[in-house]
Write an enzyme that holds these catalytic residues in place. Structure first.
Site, PDB file in Angstrom:
ATOM      1  N   HIS A  49       5.696 -33.730 111.356  1.00  8.99           N
ATOM      2  CA  HIS A  49       5.468 -32.456 110.690  1.00  8.99           C
ATOM      3  C   HIS A  49       6.780 -31.852 110.197  1.00  8.99           C
ATOM      4  O   HIS A  49       7.644 -31.517 110.984  1.00  8.99           O
ATOM      5  CB  HIS A  49       4.744 -31.426 111.557  1.00  8.99           C
ATOM      6  CG  HIS A  49       3.989 -30.456 110.709  1.00  8.99           C
ATOM      7  ND1 HIS A  49       2.697 -30.664 110.292  1.00  8.99           N
ATOM      8  CD2 HIS A  49       4.390 -29.313 110.134  1.00  8.99           C
ATOM      9  CE1 HIS A  49       2.320 -29.684 109.526  1.00  8.99           C
ATOM     10  NE2 HIS A  49       3.326 -28.848 109.399  1.00  8.99           N
ATOM     11  N   GLY A  50       6.878 -31.752 108.874  1.00  5.35           N
ATOM     12  CA  GLY A  50       8.040 -31.115 108.256  1.00  5.35           C
ATOM     13  C   GLY A  50       9.295 -31.979 108.255  1.00  5.35           C
ATOM     14  O   GLY A  50      10.372 -31.501 107.898  1.00  5.35           O
TER      15      GLY A  50
ATOM     16  N   GLU B  90       2.060 -36.837 120.096  1.00  9.48           N
ATOM     17  CA  GLU B  90       2.866 -36.705 118.889  1.00  9.48           C
ATOM     18  C   GLU B  90       3.506 -35.326 118.968  1.00  9.48           C
ATOM     19  O   GLU B  90       2.797 -34.305 119.000  1.00  9.48           O
ATOM     20  CB  GLU B  90       2.039 -36.836 117.610  1.00  9.48           C
ATOM     21  CG  GLU B  90       2.920 -36.617 116.370  1.00  9.48           C
ATOM     22  CD  GLU B  90       2.224 -36.869 115.041  1.00  9.48           C
ATOM     23  OE1 GLU B  90       1.328 -37.744 114.979  1.00  9.48           O
ATOM     24  OE2 GLU B  90       2.577 -36.179 114.067  1.00  9.48           O
TER      25      GLU B  90
ATOM     26  N   HIS C 296       4.721 -35.131 103.431  1.00  9.69           N
ATOM     27  CA  HIS C 296       5.117 -34.245 102.331  1.00  9.69           C
ATOM     28  C   HIS C 296       6.443 -34.642 101.668  1.00  9.69           C
ATOM     29  O   HIS C 296       6.514 -34.773 100.449  1.00  9.69           O
ATOM     30  CB  HIS C 296       5.186 -32.796 102.836  1.00  9.69           C
ATOM     31  CG  HIS C 296       5.429 -31.818 101.755  1.00  9.69           C
ATOM     32  ND1 HIS C 296       4.413 -31.188 101.065  1.00  9.69           N
ATOM     33  CD2 HIS C 296       6.577 -31.372 101.210  1.00  9.69           C
ATOM     34  CE1 HIS C 296       4.927 -30.405 100.156  1.00  9.69           C
ATOM     35  NE2 HIS C 296       6.239 -30.490 100.213  1.00  9.69           N
TER      36      HIS C 296
ATOM     37  N   ARG D 236     -10.770 -31.604 102.178  1.00  7.76           N
ATOM     38  CA  ARG D 236     -10.007 -31.065 101.043  1.00  7.76           C
ATOM     39  C   ARG D 236      -9.124 -32.114 100.364  1.00  7.76           C
ATOM     40  O   ARG D 236      -8.778 -31.979  99.211  1.00  7.76           O
ATOM     41  CB  ARG D 236      -9.167 -29.872 101.466  1.00  7.76           C
ATOM     42  CG  ARG D 236      -8.001 -30.222 102.353  1.00  7.76           C
ATOM     43  CD  ARG D 236      -7.109 -29.042 102.561  1.00  7.76           C
ATOM     44  NE  ARG D 236      -7.723 -28.046 103.410  1.00  7.76           N
ATOM     45  CZ  ARG D 236      -7.020 -27.161 104.129  1.00  7.76           C
ATOM     46  NH1 ARG D 236      -5.704 -27.143 104.029  1.00  7.76           N
ATOM     47  NH2 ARG D 236      -7.609 -26.300 104.902  1.00  7.76           N
TER      48      ARG D 236
ATOM     49  N   ASN E  67       2.137 -40.835 105.739  1.00  5.62           N
ATOM     50  CA  ASN E  67       0.942 -39.997 105.569  1.00  5.62           C
ATOM     51  C   ASN E  67       0.650 -39.869 104.072  1.00  5.62           C
ATOM     52  O   ASN E  67       1.504 -39.389 103.311  1.00  5.62           O
ATOM     53  CB  ASN E  67       1.213 -38.629 106.208  1.00  5.62           C
ATOM     54  CG  ASN E  67       0.011 -37.700 106.119  1.00  5.62           C
ATOM     55  OD1 ASN E  67      -0.613 -37.606 105.073  1.00  5.62           O
ATOM     56  ND2 ASN E  67      -0.302 -37.018 107.199  1.00  5.62           N
TER      57      ASN E  67
ATOM     58  N   GLU F 205      -5.827 -38.853 111.821  1.00  8.17           N
ATOM     59  CA  GLU F 205      -5.684 -37.509 112.397  1.00  8.17           C
ATOM     60  C   GLU F 205      -7.013 -36.807 112.230  1.00  8.17           C
ATOM     61  O   GLU F 205      -7.607 -36.830 111.142  1.00  8.17           O
ATOM     62  CB  GLU F 205      -4.637 -36.698 111.630  1.00  8.17           C
ATOM     63  CG  GLU F 205      -3.228 -37.129 111.839  1.00  8.17           C
ATOM     64  CD  GLU F 205      -2.287 -36.303 110.964  1.00  8.17           C
ATOM     65  OE1 GLU F 205      -2.723 -35.311 110.347  1.00  8.17           O
ATOM     66  OE2 GLU F 205      -1.124 -36.677 110.874  1.00  8.17           O
TER      67      GLU F 205
ATOM     68  N   THR G  41      -1.761 -26.256 106.052  1.00  9.01           N
ATOM     69  CA  THR G  41      -1.532 -27.529 106.736  1.00  9.01           C
ATOM     70  C   THR G  41      -1.626 -27.247 108.232  1.00  9.01           C
ATOM     71  O   THR G  41      -1.754 -26.084 108.624  1.00  9.01           O
ATOM     72  CB  THR G  41      -0.154 -28.125 106.355  1.00  9.01           C
ATOM     73  OG1 THR G  41       0.034 -29.369 107.047  1.00  9.01           O
ATOM     74  CG2 THR G  41       0.990 -27.186 106.711  1.00  9.01           C
ATOM     75  N   THR G  42      -1.571 -28.286 109.063  1.00 12.40           N
ATOM     76  CA  THR G  42      -1.686 -28.082 110.514  1.00 12.40           C
ATOM     77  C   THR G  42      -0.573 -27.131 110.969  1.00 12.40           C
ATOM     78  O   THR G  42       0.597 -27.362 110.699  1.00 12.40           O
ATOM     79  CB  THR G  42      -1.556 -29.434 111.237  1.00 12.40           C
ATOM     80  OG1 THR G  42      -2.403 -30.369 110.569  1.00 12.40           O
ATOM     81  CG2 THR G  42      -1.984 -29.313 112.685  1.00 12.40           C
TER      82      THR G  42
ATOM     83  N   HIS H 280      -1.273 -36.280 100.685  1.00 16.81           N
ATOM     84  CA  HIS H 280      -0.920 -35.555  99.454  1.00 16.81           C
ATOM     85  C   HIS H 280      -1.262 -36.327  98.183  1.00 16.81           C
ATOM     86  O   HIS H 280      -1.431 -35.729  97.123  1.00 16.81           O
ATOM     87  CB  HIS H 280       0.562 -35.193  99.459  1.00 16.81           C
ATOM     88  CG  HIS H 280       0.869 -34.009 100.333  1.00 16.81           C
ATOM     89  ND1 HIS H 280      -0.103 -33.278 100.968  1.00 16.81           N
ATOM     90  CD2 HIS H 280       2.040 -33.439 100.681  1.00 16.81           C
ATOM     91  CE1 HIS H 280       0.462 -32.311 101.658  1.00 16.81           C
ATOM     92  NE2 HIS H 280       1.766 -32.388 101.514  1.00 16.81           N
TER      93      HIS H 280
ATOM     94  N   ARG I 116     -10.134 -34.103 107.149  1.00 12.21           N
ATOM     95  CA  ARG I 116     -10.403 -32.718 107.566  1.00 12.21           C
ATOM     96  C   ARG I 116     -11.886 -32.417 107.444  1.00 12.21           C
ATOM     97  O   ARG I 116     -12.594 -33.004 106.616  1.00 12.21           O
ATOM     98  CB  ARG I 116      -9.599 -31.736 106.698  1.00 12.21           C
ATOM     99  CG  ARG I 116      -8.098 -31.878 106.876  1.00 12.21           C
ATOM    100  CD  ARG I 116      -7.372 -30.788 106.114  1.00 12.21           C
ATOM    101  NE  ARG I 116      -7.487 -29.521 106.786  1.00 12.21           N
ATOM    102  CZ  ARG I 116      -6.516 -28.951 107.491  1.00 12.21           C
ATOM    103  NH1 ARG I 116      -5.331 -29.523 107.586  1.00 12.21           N
ATOM    104  NH2 ARG I 116      -6.710 -27.798 108.084  1.00 12.21           N
TER     105      ARG I 116
ATOM    106  N   HIS J  85      -5.457 -37.671 107.378  1.00 14.24           N
ATOM    107  CA  HIS J  85      -6.140 -36.604 108.110  1.00 14.24           C
ATOM    108  C   HIS J  85      -7.481 -36.363 107.418  1.00 14.24           C
ATOM    109  O   HIS J  85      -7.518 -35.868 106.295  1.00 14.24           O
ATOM    110  CB  HIS J  85      -5.265 -35.346 108.076  1.00 14.24           C
ATOM    111  CG  HIS J  85      -5.794 -34.216 108.904  1.00 14.24           C
ATOM    112  ND1 HIS J  85      -5.092 -33.067 109.118  1.00 14.24           N
ATOM    113  CD2 HIS J  85      -6.978 -34.042 109.570  1.00 14.24           C
ATOM    114  CE1 HIS J  85      -5.791 -32.243 109.885  1.00 14.24           C
ATOM    115  NE2 HIS J  85      -6.950 -32.813 110.163  1.00 14.24           N
TER     116      HIS J  85
HETATM  117  N1  PXP Z   1       1.671 -35.265 111.937  1.00 15.92           N
HETATM  118  C1  PXP Z   1       0.606 -34.423 111.976  1.00 15.92           C
HETATM  119  C2  PXP Z   1      -0.199 -34.347 113.226  1.00 15.92           C
HETATM  120  C3  PXP Z   1       0.241 -33.667 110.843  1.00 15.92           C
HETATM  121  O1  PXP Z   1      -0.827 -32.840 110.906  1.00 15.92           O
HETATM  122  C4  PXP Z   1       0.994 -33.809 109.664  1.00 15.92           C
HETATM  123  C5  PXP Z   1       0.593 -33.049 108.435  1.00 15.92           C
HETATM  124  O2  PXP Z   1      -0.620 -33.519 107.977  1.00 15.92           O
HETATM  125  C6  PXP Z   1       2.078 -34.704 109.660  1.00 15.92           C
HETATM  126  C7  PXP Z   1       2.409 -35.392 110.824  1.00 15.92           C
HETATM  127  C8  PXP Z   1       2.908 -34.933 108.438  1.00 15.92           C
HETATM  128  O3  PXP Z   1       3.591 -33.753 108.123  1.00 15.92           O
HETATM  129  P1  PXP Z   1       4.403 -33.659 106.764  1.00 15.92           P
HETATM  130  O4  PXP Z   1       3.404 -33.811 105.644  1.00 15.92           O
HETATM  131  O5  PXP Z   1       5.018 -32.305 106.819  1.00 15.92           O
HETATM  132  O6  PXP Z   1       5.397 -34.780 106.759  1.00 15.92           O
END
Ligand code: PXP
Length: 239
Positions: free
Chosen positions: A191-192, A151, A214, A49, A7, A70, A100-101, A10, A45, A43
């Site tokens: 995510h995370g 997901e 991230h 942003r 992703n 996304e 964030t989501t 960032h 948005r 993503h």
């Molecule tokens: N998957 C989805 C659906 C997300 O919204 C995000 C954050 O944009 C991620 C994965 C990636 O998350 P992270 O940036 O915490 O790795």
């Protein structure tokens, strides 16, 4: 073999901080693919942003692996997806105020809107994934919508501080993976996720793709800083 979807949101966040042209998420995506990422995730948005429409257009032409977009299930985003045609769309909930989501989709409450959106995207030849919490009822509702993939939202697992909490979250994720696969859906996760928590998750098996942003971009800043400083010091010293 499970795949990494990188992703690059960032990278765009840093660019937007100055409103300029660097760093470019398009360049980051190319470097990520060269290093072995098998998908690029962005993503787009509603408030633009970080990722911009221009990024999506260029990445559509330059990504050589798989472009995963996304987006929220809105008319505007569906129109964009059907025109640009990423290989995959992951539908996510979106709130303007969030950093964030914040959670998975509520596929039960929003069944009609999500089912209609899944159909429109699939009719356009796009693989669809729904971002859901590891909750059995949500997984069943996702299956009813006709989606190809879910997901699994791994945020609660990533935030668990004790081993007991982590184990409980891993058990929920494992049950969600098993149910999804039993009814014929593919499973991605994200995510995370970071360098500490990925191992126990990956050991579960059954996840096809990890979407991670991230932690990788944060690590890139730190492991790349020494070289970047040295390059600048040399320019100053030998001018
Ligand atoms: N998957 C989805 C659906 C997300 O919204 C995000 C954050 O944009 C991620 C994965 C990636 O998350 P992270 O940036 O915490 O790795």
């Amino acid at each position: 073999m499970a795949k990494l979807g990188l992703n690059v949101d960032h990278i765009a966040t840093v660019r937007q901080a100055r409103g300029g042209v660097e760093p470019d998420p398009v360049t980051a995506a190319a470097l990520g693919e060269l290093a072995g990422a098998e998908g690029i995730t962005i993503h787009l948005r509603e408030d633009r942003r970080h990722i911009q429409d221009r990024d999506l257009e260029i990445l559509r032409r330059t990504v050589k692996t798989k472009l995963n977009l996304e987006m929220a299930a809105t008319q505007e985003m569906v129109r964009i997806a059907l025109r640009v045609k990423p290989e995959q769309v992951t539908l996510v909930p979106e709130k303007r105020q969030e950093l964030t989501t914040e959670g998975g989709l509520d596929v039960i409450i929003n069944a009609k809107q999500i089912t209609d959106t899944v159909k429109r995207l699939k009719d356009g030849g796009i693989v669809v994934s729904l971002f859901v919490d590891p909750n059995q009822e949500q997984v069943k509702a996702a299956n009813k919508s006709g989606t190809d993939y879910i997901e699994i939202h791994t945020g609660a697992y990533a935030e668990a501080r004790t081993w007991e909490d982590q184990k409980r979250e891993l058990d929920s994720i494992d049950a969600a993976i098993k149910l999804a696969r039993k009814v014929g859906m593919g499973v991605n996760a994200g995510h995370g996720l970071n360098y500490a928590n990925i191992k126990a998750l990956a050991a579960l098996g059954g996840i096809e793709e990890y979407n991670i942003g991230h932690s990788i971009i944060a690590r890139a800043m730190l492991v790349g800083l020494e070289r970047a400083v040295r390059d600048m010091v040399n320019l100053i010293k030998y001018a």
